[in-house]
Design a protein around this motif. Structure first.
Motif, PDB file in Angstrom:
ATOM      1  N   ALA A 135      75.000  25.815  74.603  1.00  0.00           N
ATOM      2  CA  ALA A 135      74.788  26.753  73.671  1.00  0.00           C
ATOM      3  C   ALA A 135      73.914  27.880  74.847  1.00  0.00           C
ATOM      4  CB  ALA A 135      73.806  26.821  72.539  1.00  0.00           C
ATOM      5  N   LEU A 136      73.041  27.295  75.476  1.00  0.00           N
ATOM      6  CA  LEU A 136      72.200  27.846  76.288  1.00  0.00           C
ATOM      7  C   LEU A 136      73.047  28.614  77.648  1.00  0.00           C
ATOM      8  CD1 LEU A 136      68.903  25.738  76.709  1.00  0.00           C
ATOM      9  CD2 LEU A 136      69.335  27.943  75.477  1.00  0.00           C
ATOM     10  N   LYS A 137      73.875  27.530  78.045  1.00  0.00           N
ATOM     11  CA  LYS A 137      74.741  28.096  79.191  1.00  0.00           C
ATOM     12  C   LYS A 137      75.694  29.127  78.718  1.00  0.00           C
ATOM     13  CE  LYS A 137      78.513  26.374  82.251  1.00  0.00           C
ATOM     14  NZ  LYS A 137      79.866  26.024  82.032  1.00  0.00           N
ATOM     15  N   LEU A 138      76.366  29.152  77.538  1.00  0.00           N
ATOM     16  CA  LEU A 138      77.279  30.456  76.978  1.00  0.00           C
ATOM     17  C   LEU A 138      76.204  31.575  76.825  1.00  0.00           C
ATOM     18  CD1 LEU A 138      79.308  28.167  74.317  1.00  0.00           C
ATOM     19  CD2 LEU A 138      80.015  29.105  76.378  1.00  0.00           C
ATOM     20  N   HIS A 139      75.072  31.579  76.347  1.00  0.00           N
ATOM     21  CA  HIS A 139      74.426  32.558  76.270  1.00  0.00           C
ATOM     22  C   HIS A 139      74.010  33.095  77.755  1.00  0.00           C
ATOM     23  CE1 HIS A 139      70.831  35.089  75.503  1.00  0.00           C
ATOM     24  NE2 HIS A 139      71.425  35.241  74.202  1.00  0.00           N
ATOM     25  N   ARG A 140      73.690  32.314  78.765  1.00  0.00           N
ATOM     26  CA  ARG A 140      73.427  33.089  79.892  1.00  0.00           C
ATOM     27  C   ARG A 140      74.537  33.705  80.598  1.00  0.00           C
ATOM     28  NH1 ARG A 140      69.892  28.436  80.624  1.00  0.00           N
ATOM     29  NH2 ARG A 140      71.681  27.228  81.267  1.00  0.00           N
ATOM     30  N   GLU A 141      75.791  33.065  80.430  1.00  0.00           N
ATOM     31  CA  GLU A 141      76.837  33.532  81.008  1.00  0.00           C
ATOM     32  C   GLU A 141      77.401  35.096  80.584  1.00  0.00           C
ATOM     33  OE1 GLU A 141      79.791  30.463  80.489  1.00  0.00           O
ATOM     34  OE2 GLU A 141      78.953  29.249  82.077  1.00  0.00           O
ATOM     35  N   ARG A 142      76.911  35.182  79.262  1.00  0.00           N
ATOM     36  CA  ARG A 142      76.974  36.535  78.677  1.00  0.00           C
ATOM     37  C   ARG A 142      78.588  36.820  78.140  1.00  0.00           C
ATOM     38  NH1 ARG A 142      72.368  37.755  77.071  1.00  0.00           N
ATOM     39  NH2 ARG A 142      70.699  38.133  78.438  1.00  0.00           N
ATOM     40  N   ASN A 143      79.482  35.749  78.307  1.00  0.00           N
ATOM     41  CA  ASN A 143      80.979  35.900  78.038  1.00  0.00           C
ATOM     42  C   ASN A 143      81.173  35.936  76.328  1.00  0.00           C
ATOM     43  OD1 ASN A 143      81.604  36.094  80.622  1.00  0.00           O
ATOM     44  ND2 ASN A 143      81.885  33.929  80.916  1.00  0.00           N
ATOM     45  N   HIS A 144      80.142  35.486  75.677  1.00  0.00           N
ATOM     46  CA  HIS A 144      80.287  35.288  74.108  1.00  0.00           C
ATOM     47  C   HIS A 144      79.201  35.988  73.641  1.00  0.00           C
ATOM     48  CE1 HIS A 144      83.615  32.159  74.653  1.00  0.00           C
ATOM     49  NE2 HIS A 144      82.801  31.754  75.642  1.00  0.00           N
ATOM     50  N   LEU A 183      70.774  20.641  67.142  1.00  0.00           N
ATOM     51  CA  LEU A 183      71.731  20.377  68.211  1.00  0.00           C
ATOM     52  C   LEU A 183      71.242  19.405  69.078  1.00  0.00           C
ATOM     53  CD1 LEU A 183      72.343  24.181  69.402  1.00  0.00           C
ATOM     54  CD2 LEU A 183      73.709  22.730  67.972  1.00  0.00           C
ATOM     55  N   ASP A 184      72.286  18.372  69.296  1.00  0.00           N
ATOM     56  CA  ASP A 184      71.703  17.519  70.252  1.00  0.00           C
ATOM     57  C   ASP A 184      71.562  17.925  71.874  1.00  0.00           C
ATOM     58  OD1 ASP A 184      74.360  17.603  71.766  1.00  0.00           O
ATOM     59  OD2 ASP A 184      75.245  16.177  70.283  1.00  0.00           O
ATOM     60  N   PRO A 185      70.997  17.356  72.879  1.00  0.00           N
ATOM     61  CA  PRO A 185      70.897  17.929  74.033  1.00  0.00           C
ATOM     62  C   PRO A 185      72.026  18.440  74.781  1.00  0.00           C
ATOM     63  CG  PRO A 185      69.622  15.899  73.825  1.00  0.00           C
ATOM     64  CD  PRO A 185      70.398  15.910  72.543  1.00  0.00           C
ATOM     65  N   ALA A 186      73.166  17.863  74.651  1.00  0.00           N
ATOM     66  CA  ALA A 186      74.350  18.283  75.329  1.00  0.00           C
ATOM     67  C   ALA A 186      75.013  19.555  74.719  1.00  0.00           C
ATOM     68  CB  ALA A 186      75.364  17.328  75.239  1.00  0.00           C
ATOM     69  N   MET A 222      80.562  28.638  67.055  1.00  0.00           N
ATOM     70  CA  MET A 222      80.866  27.308  67.962  1.00  0.00           C
ATOM     71  C   MET A 222      79.874  26.293  67.503  1.00  0.00           C
ATOM     72  SD  MET A 222      82.145  28.575  71.587  1.00  0.00           S
ATOM     73  CE  MET A 222      81.623  30.217  71.671  1.00  0.00           C
ATOM     74  N   MET A 223      78.746  26.704  67.587  1.00  0.00           N
ATOM     75  CA  MET A 223      77.637  25.558  67.379  1.00  0.00           C
ATOM     76  C   MET A 223      77.356  25.111  66.073  1.00  0.00           C
ATOM     77  SD  MET A 223      76.954  24.697  70.408  1.00  0.00           S
ATOM     78  CE  MET A 223      78.041  25.217  71.617  1.00  0.00           C
ATOM     79  N   GLY A 224      77.683  25.988  65.025  1.00  0.00           N
ATOM     80  CA  GLY A 224      77.462  25.569  63.525  1.00  0.00           C
ATOM     81  C   GLY A 224      75.907  25.781  63.402  1.00  0.00           C
ATOM     82  N   ILE A 225      75.279  26.921  64.105  1.00  0.00           N
ATOM     83  CA  ILE A 225      73.941  27.061  63.813  1.00  0.00           C
ATOM     84  C   ILE A 225      73.901  28.703  63.159  1.00  0.00           C
ATOM     85  CG2 ILE A 225      73.076  25.282  65.201  1.00  0.00           C
ATOM     86  CD1 ILE A 225      72.593  27.349  67.406  1.00  0.00           C
ATOM     87  N   SER A 226      72.627  29.013  62.834  1.00  0.00           N
ATOM     88  CA  SER A 226      72.278  30.501  62.441  1.00  0.00           C
ATOM     89  C   SER A 226      71.715  30.939  63.889  1.00  0.00           C
ATOM     90  CB  SER A 226      71.424  30.540  61.365  1.00  0.00           C
ATOM     91  OG  SER A 226      70.099  30.002  61.945  1.00  0.00           O
ATOM     92  N   LYS A 227      71.673  32.464  63.625  1.00  0.00           N
ATOM     93  CA  LYS A 227      71.336  33.157  64.816  1.00  0.00           C
ATOM     94  C   LYS A 227      69.733  33.155  65.008  1.00  0.00           C
ATOM     95  CE  LYS A 227      73.980  37.525  64.025  1.00  0.00           C
ATOM     96  NZ  LYS A 227      73.730  38.994  63.734  1.00  0.00           N
ATOM     97  N   SER A 228      68.954  32.701  63.719  1.00  0.00           N
ATOM     98  CA  SER A 228      67.510  32.459  63.889  1.00  0.00           C
ATOM     99  C   SER A 228      67.607  31.135  64.734  1.00  0.00           C
ATOM    100  CB  SER A 228      66.906  32.303  62.585  1.00  0.00           C
ATOM    101  OG  SER A 228      67.415  31.427  61.828  1.00  0.00           O
ATOM    102  N   ASP A 262      59.790  27.088  78.102  1.00  0.00           N
ATOM    103  CA  ASP A 262      59.764  25.613  78.995  1.00  0.00           C
ATOM    104  C   ASP A 262      60.323  25.891  80.269  1.00  0.00           C
ATOM    105  OD1 ASP A 262      58.778  24.397  76.647  1.00  0.00           O
ATOM    106  OD2 ASP A 262      60.479  23.498  76.163  1.00  0.00           O
ATOM    107  N   GLY A 263      60.529  27.161  80.669  1.00  0.00           N
ATOM    108  CA  GLY A 263      60.940  27.322  82.149  1.00  0.00           C
ATOM    109  C   GLY A 263      62.399  27.184  82.138  1.00  0.00           C
ATOM    110  N   GLY A 264      63.145  27.194  81.274  1.00  0.00           N
ATOM    111  CA  GLY A 264      64.647  27.103  81.096  1.00  0.00           C
ATOM    112  C   GLY A 264      65.206  25.813  81.020  1.00  0.00           C
ATOM    113  N   ARG A 265      64.178  24.691  80.918  1.00  0.00           N
ATOM    114  CA  ARG A 265      64.679  23.421  80.669  1.00  0.00           C
ATOM    115  C   ARG A 265      65.185  23.002  79.255  1.00  0.00           C
ATOM    116  NH1 ARG A 265      60.241  20.138  80.616  1.00  0.00           N
ATOM    117  NH2 ARG A 265      58.760  21.852  80.540  1.00  0.00           N
ATOM    118  N   VAL A 266      65.873  22.163  78.857  1.00  0.00           N
ATOM    119  CA  VAL A 266      66.521  21.661  77.959  1.00  0.00           C
ATOM    120  C   VAL A 266      65.572  20.401  77.303  1.00  0.00           C
ATOM    121  CG1 VAL A 266      68.431  20.984  76.652  1.00  0.00           C
ATOM    122  CG2 VAL A 266      68.744  22.446  78.453  1.00  0.00           C
ATOM    123  N   ALA A 267      65.294  20.316  76.211  1.00  0.00           N
ATOM    124  CA  ALA A 267      64.396  19.424  75.735  1.00  0.00           C
ATOM    125  C   ALA A 267      65.187  18.358  75.269  1.00  0.00           C
ATOM    126  CB  ALA A 267      63.497  19.885  74.651  1.00  0.00           C
TER     127      ALA A 267
END
Length: 191
Positions: free
Chosen positions: A151-160, A143-146, A168-174, A186-191
């Motif tokens: 993905a992190l935002k969707l996970h935090r919102e718990r709507n999906h 995944l690129d930074p955007a 949606m992202m085309g990635i595996s669970k792992s 990293d304290g919630g920062r996106v690398a």
């Protein structure tokens, strides 16, 4: 006791040449495998190794019939030496029950170790040169930074669900969980 070991790689090949040579030198038993030398699970070799006694000598037609590689061959010879069992190769005329045969085999071992060290040094030098030019090793990020931020935002919102985010992202669970773990560390920062 002289104990023979013969191996061919495929069913198309024939063990007769090796059998004849091993019988001609007086092998009382001959163990055989019809399998690639690259395979670790060779039943004939395993049976041979399990029944050896101190003072026995394993006789092979050629060194490449016994080991998958020089490293593997040296490991097998070390196991034989520890069990006080000799090795005799007919084609290379090596006999580890003699001082000269042991010397030749130890030279093989030293050359193999030298080669491994050279490969390690060249690999390290190549990695340092690549890093100096700004290239980093490893697999590229999925995944690129955007997309990662989304993905992190969707996970935090718990709507999906995790499955929906992954689809949606085309990635595996792992992969998603690895990104989540990294963001947590990293304290919630996106690398």
């Amino acid at each position: 006791m002289l104990i023979g070991y013969a191996r061919v790689s495929t069913d198309d090949q024939n063990l007769d040449l090796q059998r004849d040579a091993l019988q001609a030198v007086g092998c009382e038993r001959i163990f055989e495998d019809m399998v690639s030398g690259a395979r670790a699970d060779r039943t004939g070799l395993a049976t041979l190794m399990s029944m050896l006694r101190a003072g026995d000598t394993v006789v092979i037609w050629r060194l490449d019939r016994l080991g998958r590689s020089l490293k593997n061959l040296i490991e097998l010879v070390e196991r034989l030496e520890a069990a006080k069992v000799g090795l005799r190769s007919l084609q290379e005329n090596i006999d580890t029950t003699s001082s000269g045969g042991k010397l030749v085999f130890h030279l093989f071992g030293a050359l193999a170790e030298f080669e491994r060290n050279l490969i390690r040094e060249r690999t390290q030098a190549g990695l340092r040169a690549a890093r100096a030019r700004g290239r980093m090793g490893g697999r590229p990020k999925r995944l690129d930074p955007a997309k990662l931020a989304l993905a992190l935002k969707l996970h935090r919102e718990r709507n999906h669900t995790v499955e929906e985010i992954c689809k949606m992202m085309g990635i595996s669970k792992s992969t998603l969980y690895n990104y989540l773990d990294k963001a947590d560390s990293d304290g919630g920062r996106v690398a």
